[in-house]
Motif scaffolding. Structure first.
Motif, PDB file in Angstrom:
ATOM      1  N   SER A 146      -0.766  26.256  48.607  1.00  0.00           N
ATOM      2  CA  SER A 146      -1.452  27.494  48.255  1.00  0.00           C
ATOM      3  C   SER A 146      -0.748  28.717  48.830  1.00  0.00           C
ATOM      4  CB  SER A 146      -2.902  27.458  48.743  1.00  0.00           C
ATOM      5  OG  SER A 146      -2.953  27.213  50.142  1.00  0.00           O
ATOM      6  N   LEU A 162      -3.245  31.477  47.394  1.00  0.00           N
ATOM      7  CA  LEU A 162      -3.762  31.584  46.034  1.00  0.00           C
ATOM      8  C   LEU A 162      -4.848  30.538  45.828  1.00  0.00           C
ATOM      9  CD1 LEU A 162      -3.318  33.033  43.260  1.00  0.00           C
ATOM     10  CD2 LEU A 162      -1.977  31.037  42.609  1.00  0.00           C
ATOM     11  N   HIS A 163      -5.990  30.981  45.320  1.00  0.00           N
ATOM     12  CA  HIS A 163      -7.104  30.084  45.024  1.00  0.00           C
ATOM     13  C   HIS A 163      -7.516  30.254  43.572  1.00  0.00           C
ATOM     14  CE1 HIS A 163      -7.501  29.178  49.246  1.00  0.00           C
ATOM     15  NE2 HIS A 163      -7.675  30.455  49.539  1.00  0.00           N
ATOM     16  N   TYR A 164      -8.160  29.206  43.052  1.00  0.00           N
ATOM     17  CA  TYR A 164      -8.697  29.285  41.696  1.00  0.00           C
ATOM     18  C   TYR A 164     -10.199  29.132  41.764  1.00  0.00           C
ATOM     19  CZ  TYR A 164      -9.467  28.425  36.742  1.00  0.00           C
ATOM     20  OH  TYR A 164      -9.906  28.513  35.447  1.00  0.00           O
ATOM     21  N   LYS A 185     -10.906  32.211  37.303  1.00  0.00           N
ATOM     22  CA  LYS A 185      -9.833  33.166  37.550  1.00  0.00           C
ATOM     23  C   LYS A 185      -9.169  32.885  38.898  1.00  0.00           C
ATOM     24  CE  LYS A 185     -12.656  36.781  39.714  1.00  0.00           C
ATOM     25  NZ  LYS A 185     -13.076  38.203  39.642  1.00  0.00           N
ATOM     26  N   PHE A 186      -7.948  33.379  39.037  1.00  0.00           N
ATOM     27  CA  PHE A 186      -7.209  33.241  40.283  1.00  0.00           C
ATOM     28  C   PHE A 186      -7.492  34.442  41.181  1.00  0.00           C
ATOM     29  CE2 PHE A 186      -4.717  30.623  37.398  1.00  0.00           C
ATOM     30  CZ  PHE A 186      -4.419  29.517  38.182  1.00  0.00           C
ATOM     31  N   PRO A 245      -0.496  33.320  37.069  1.00  0.00           N
ATOM     32  CA  PRO A 245      -0.240  32.372  38.162  1.00  0.00           C
ATOM     33  C   PRO A 245      -0.149  30.927  37.694  1.00  0.00           C
ATOM     34  CG  PRO A 245      -1.970  33.920  38.771  1.00  0.00           C
ATOM     35  CD  PRO A 245      -1.713  34.125  37.318  1.00  0.00           C
ATOM     36  N   HIS A 271      -1.097  27.101  38.261  1.00  0.00           N
ATOM     37  CA  HIS A 271      -2.209  26.402  38.895  1.00  0.00           C
ATOM     38  C   HIS A 271      -1.693  25.580  40.073  1.00  0.00           C
ATOM     39  CE1 HIS A 271      -5.779  23.913  39.465  1.00  0.00           C
ATOM     40  NE2 HIS A 271      -6.423  24.801  38.733  1.00  0.00           N
TER      41      HIS A 271
END
Length: 392
Positions: free
Chosen positions: A217, A240-242, A248-249, A312, A314
């Motif tokens: 991440s 970075l998270h989803y 959404k990111f 982004p 995934h």
């Protein structure tokens, strides 16, 4: 729990939404709902979220005569604990982990039991059931249940003497038997030879984990401005998270909440620079077709890892490509996170300062680093001492 629906504009053309806030169940088990029509200056996500939060606060602070004595365990979790504690105070990944565990294991077992009727024996029976089903992660489920009933006590939903978790001891999950969880120096050398034959994008991602010790991440959360080519450093200040609910990111803070700067070997920085320049050229060629993710203020997030149109990648994309690479080359399997362990084991084998390893990995406490990797130094010490076997 709150939801909304967009209504027809007023006669004056003003936008409006209908906000619904659910406040658990009444004494007959019927959901308690409050609704309000709100006129909006715009229907942007930010404006709608603000309106919902304001009405949630209005409902929470109102003097409505609502009895919560008979609230079910499920209603307390979904309408109170998840909304007022987990969602607002914990990171998205933690929220998603809790949500999966609660919805798949905890709620299905307790079903419609009343919150104040759950006793210690019921908790013991739950863990016995999980064990009989061959399931794991008892410690994770214990911590979730502990949090649920701690909040129930704090919010005066149950008396502290009735906390069913008070007499439950924290389980010690058996450590997973991992035959292989990091690469040796020789294996890393062979891996880097394989990487010379793959796309630069995948090569850089793998090396960021194996050479810099970065989490998946963290790699996906690097923006262009984080890279300092002059001083050979990368600022790791986000992950970075989803968000599965909002689809959404978004960027969140590092795992321990503290930004850090990692040092990058010169040769590797040259490769990163080549990759960053390629990504810039890709953006220029796309022009108006470039569609990056947006931050909370609606500004584009300038990530270095994106699809061909700036959106982004995934988190699972790195993992999937890593697995395919190992299969194609018949290379010893470790999971992607094992590359981070490979970085640490290599540094330990080279007698690197544990403080340096700690700072690169982003551990908040050096004791965590030592406890995790000290066994590697013990192995080296044993090899040295074992030389006496030749003369004994």
């Amino acid at each position: 729990m709150a939801s909304y629906e967009i209504l027809e504009p007023t006669k004056k053309g003003e936008d409006r939404i209908k906000v619904t806030v659910e406040e658990g169940y009444d004494e007959r088990g019927k959901r308690i709902r409050y609704t309000k029509t709100v006129r909006m200056k715009s229907l942007s996500d930010r404006a709608i979220k603000k309106a919902i939060k304001e009405y949630e606060l209005e409902v929470a602070t109102s003097n409505k005569n609502v009895s919560l004595d008979n609230i079910t365990f499920e209603a307390f979790i979904t309408d109170k604990w998840m909304e007022l504690h987990v969602k607002k105070n914990l990171r998205i990944r933690t929220y998603q982990t809790y949500s999966n565990t609660v919805n798949n294991f905890i709620i299905p077992y307790f079903k419609n039991m009343k919150l104040n009727k759950i006793k210690t024996i019921h908790i013991e029976e739950f863990f016995a059931h999980e064990k009989a089903e061959g399931r794991k992660n008892f410690k994770g489920k214990y911590l979730i249940l502990k949090s649920i009933f701690t909040k129930a006590v704090a919010w005066k939903m149950i008396h502290k003497d009735d906390d069913p978790m008070a007499a439950i001891k924290e389980p010690n999950d058996a450590k997973r038997n991992r035959e292989k969880y990091y690469y040796t120096e020789e294996e890393l050398i062979n891996l880097f030879k394989i990487l010379d034959k793959v796309k630069l994008k995948q090569k850089i991602a793998i090396k960021m984990a194996a050479v810099l010790g970065l989490r998946r991440s963290e790699i996906l959360g690097i923006r262009h401005h984080c890279i300092d080519f002059k001083n050979n450093t990368i600022l790791i200040d986000a992950q970075l998270h989803y968000d599965q609910e909002d689809k959404k990111f978004l960027l969140g803070p590092p795992k321990n909440g503290q930004a850090r700067t990692v040092m990058v070997p010169s040769k590797f920085m040259d490769e990163i620079k080549e990759f960053a320049e390629e990504h810039r050229h890709l953006k220029e060629r796309c022009g108006n077709a470039w569609e990056p993710a947006l931050d909370e203020n609606g500004e584009p997030i300038d990530l270095i890892y994106t699809n061909p149109y700036g959106y982004p990648n995934h988190l699972n994309s790195i993992t999937n490509e890593w697995r395919k690479l190992l299969e194609r080359n018949n290379f010893t399997y470790i999971n992607f996170h094992g590359l981070r362990h490979s970085f640490a084991s290599f540094m330990v084998a080279k007698n690197s300062n544990f403080k340096v390893i700690q700072e690169q990995l982003g551990h908040s406490d050096i004791r965590q680093t030592i406890q995790t990797y000290s066994h590697l130094t013990n192995e080296d010490k044993l090899k040295e001492v074992s030389k006496f076997d030749n003369i004994l």
